[in-house]
Design a protein around this motif. Structure first.
Motif, PDB file in Angstrom:
ATOM      1  N   CYS A  52       1.145  -1.070  -0.042  1.00 43.21           N
ATOM      2  CA  CYS A  52      -0.389   0.159  -0.084  1.00 43.21           C
ATOM      3  C   CYS A  52       0.503   1.452  -0.292  1.00 43.21           C
ATOM      4  N   ALA A  53       1.860   1.210   0.775  1.00 43.17           N
ATOM      5  CA  ALA A  53       3.131   2.455   1.164  1.00 43.17           C
ATOM      6  C   ALA A  53       3.332   2.785  -0.631  1.00 43.17           C
ATOM      7  N   VAL A  54       3.989   1.128  -0.938  1.00 49.61           N
ATOM      8  CA  VAL A  54       3.920   1.787  -2.527  1.00 49.61           C
ATOM      9  C   VAL A  54       3.715   2.222  -3.495  1.00 49.61           C
ATOM     10  N   TYR A  55       1.984   1.914  -3.504  1.00 52.20           N
ATOM     11  CA  TYR A  55       0.805   2.245  -4.547  1.00 52.20           C
ATOM     12  C   TYR A  55       0.964   3.537  -4.592  1.00 52.20           C
ATOM     13  N   ASP A  56       0.678   4.222  -2.622  1.00 48.40           N
ATOM     14  CA  ASP A  56       0.778   5.536  -2.655  1.00 48.40           C
ATOM     15  C   ASP A  56       1.145   6.162  -2.990  1.00 48.40           C
ATOM     16  N   LEU A  57       2.716   5.895  -2.857  1.00 48.66           N
ATOM     17  CA  LEU A  57       3.555   6.695  -3.459  1.00 48.66           C
ATOM     18  C   LEU A  57       3.928   6.852  -4.880  1.00 48.66           C
ATOM     19  N   ILE A  58       3.880   5.616  -6.083  1.00 48.28           N
ATOM     20  CA  ILE A  58       3.506   5.691  -7.014  1.00 48.28           C
ATOM     21  C   ILE A  58       2.691   6.783  -7.631  1.00 48.28           C
ATOM     22  N   GLU A  59       1.850   6.807  -7.058  1.00 51.07           N
ATOM     23  CA  GLU A  59       0.362   7.286  -7.274  1.00 51.07           C
ATOM     24  C   GLU A  59       0.516   8.815  -7.173  1.00 51.07           C
ATOM     25  N   SER A  60       1.675   9.152  -5.779  1.00 46.96           N
ATOM     26  CA  SER A  60       1.124  10.542  -5.909  1.00 46.96           C
ATOM     27  C   SER A  60       1.857  10.690  -6.772  1.00 46.96           C
ATOM     28  N   GLU A  61       3.618  10.103  -6.787  1.00 50.65           N
ATOM     29  CA  GLU A  61       4.463  10.695  -8.095  1.00 50.65           C
ATOM     30  C   GLU A  61       3.850  11.169  -9.498  1.00 50.65           C
ATOM     31  N   ALA A  62       2.486   9.642  -9.913  1.00 47.55           N
ATOM     32  CA  ALA A  62       2.047   9.884 -10.893  1.00 47.55           C
ATOM     33  C   ALA A  62       1.282  11.325 -11.082  1.00 47.55           C
ATOM     34  N   ALA A  63       0.836  11.522 -10.251  1.00 45.20           N
ATOM     35  CA  ALA A  63      -0.418  12.507 -10.274  1.00 45.20           C
ATOM     36  C   ALA A  63      -0.470  14.292  -9.839  1.00 45.20           C
ATOM     37  N   LYS A  64       1.802  13.865 -10.034  1.00 42.75           N
ATOM     38  CA  LYS A  64       2.204  15.234 -10.105  1.00 42.75           C
ATOM     39  C   LYS A  64       2.729  15.264 -11.764  1.00 42.75           C
ATOM     40  N   GLY A  65       2.461  14.723 -12.464  1.00 38.22           N
ATOM     41  CA  GLY A  65       3.076  14.468 -13.571  1.00 38.22           C
ATOM     42  C   GLY A  65       5.151  13.851 -13.404  1.00 38.22           C
ATOM     43  N   SER A  66       5.451  13.481 -12.527  1.00 39.79           N
ATOM     44  CA  SER A  66       6.486  12.548 -12.060  1.00 39.79           C
ATOM     45  C   SER A  66       6.519  11.212 -13.193  1.00 39.79           C
ATOM     46  N   LYS A  67       7.711  11.056 -13.914  1.00 41.93           N
ATOM     47  CA  LYS A  67       7.702   9.669 -13.800  1.00 41.93           C
ATOM     48  C   LYS A  67       7.962   8.368 -13.078  1.00 41.93           C
ATOM     49  N   ILE A  68       7.606   7.056 -13.593  1.00 43.94           N
ATOM     50  CA  ILE A  68       8.317   6.327 -12.309  1.00 43.94           C
ATOM     51  C   ILE A  68       8.914   5.490 -13.904  1.00 43.94           C
ATOM     52  N   GLN A  69      10.498   4.805 -13.017  1.00 46.11           N
ATOM     53  CA  GLN A  69      10.943   4.992 -13.896  1.00 46.11           C
ATOM     54  C   GLN A  69      11.882   3.117 -13.163  1.00 46.11           C
ATOM     55  N   ILE A  70      11.966   2.262 -14.419  1.00 50.03           N
ATOM     56  CA  ILE A  70      12.799   0.804 -13.374  1.00 50.03           C
ATOM     57  C   ILE A  70      14.063   1.073 -14.404  1.00 50.03           C
ATOM     58  N   VAL A  71      14.806   0.822 -13.301  1.00 51.70           N
ATOM     59  CA  VAL A  71      16.802   1.044 -14.510  1.00 51.70           C
ATOM     60  C   VAL A  71      16.870  -0.148 -13.898  1.00 51.70           C
ATOM     61  N   ASP A  72      17.321  -0.816 -14.637  1.00 53.33           N
ATOM     62  CA  ASP A  72      17.858  -2.304 -14.672  1.00 53.33           C
ATOM     63  C   ASP A  72      19.283  -2.381 -14.888  1.00 53.33           C
ATOM     64  N   ARG A  73      19.849  -3.452 -13.765  1.00 52.36           N
ATOM     65  CA  ARG A  73      20.980  -3.560 -13.706  1.00 52.36           C
ATOM     66  C   ARG A  73      22.323  -3.407 -15.301  1.00 52.36           C
ATOM     67  N   ASP A  74      21.949  -3.242 -16.203  1.00 50.67           N
ATOM     68  CA  ASP A  74      22.787  -3.093 -17.618  1.00 50.67           C
ATOM     69  C   ASP A  74      22.677  -1.555 -17.912  1.00 50.67           C
ATOM     70  N   GLY A  75      21.453  -1.173 -17.528  1.00 49.65           N
ATOM     71  CA  GLY A  75      21.355   0.239 -17.330  1.00 49.65           C
ATOM     72  C   GLY A  75      19.958   0.277 -18.255  1.00 49.65           C
ATOM     73  N   THR A  76      19.535  -0.317 -18.688  1.00 50.31           N
ATOM     74  CA  THR A  76      17.593  -0.709 -19.737  1.00 50.31           C
ATOM     75  C   THR A  76      16.743   0.149 -18.791  1.00 50.31           C
ATOM     76  N   THR A  77      16.403   1.281 -19.575  1.00 49.09           N
ATOM     77  CA  THR A  77      15.501   1.924 -18.396  1.00 49.09           C
ATOM     78  C   THR A  77      13.720   2.012 -19.265  1.00 49.09           C
ATOM     79  N   ARG A  78      12.846   1.185 -18.225  1.00 49.88           N
ATOM     80  CA  ARG A  78      11.177   1.132 -18.799  1.00 49.88           C
ATOM     81  C   ARG A  78      11.433   2.397 -17.651  1.00 49.88           C
ATOM     82  N   GLU A  79       9.553   2.607 -18.065  1.00 48.16           N
ATOM     83  CA  GLU A  79       8.577   3.254 -17.164  1.00 48.16           C
ATOM     84  C   GLU A  79       7.906   3.055 -16.961  1.00 48.16           C
TER      85      GLU A  79
END
Length: 84
Positions: A52-79
């Motif tokens: 719930c805490a992680v989901y709330d963080l993600i929703e709050s950041e998305a509502a502000k227009g922030s991009k939420i990204q996952i960066v793999d160890r090899d540097g590959t970035t996914r949104e």
């Protein structure tokens, strides 16, 4: 790099005061995820609290227009995109 981190309290309480008991219906895949974390020593309650805490963080950041990204160890970035 600035990091936004969700930190649910570790003492079993979100804040001082009474707790709320929750009963939910979940599928087998979700039950297996909860059991996997339980086997690692994390209670089902704590796993749900963290989720719930992680989901709330993600929703709050998305509502502000922030991009939420996952960066793999090899540097590959996914949104991560939330579907309304």
């Amino acid at each position: 790099m600035n990091r936004a981190v969700a930190h649910p309290q570790q003492d079993g309480q979100d804040r001082p005061g009474p707790t709320t008991r929750l009963s939910v219906n979940i599928g087998e895949a979700t039950a297996q995820v909860l059991q996997k974390h339980k086997a690692r020593g994390i209670s089902i309650t704590e796993t749900v609290r963290r989720a719930c805490a992680v989901y709330d963080l993600i929703e709050s950041e998305a509502a502000k227009g922030s991009k939420i990204q996952i960066v793999d160890r090899d540097g590959t970035t996914r949104e991560l995109l939330l579907i309304p």
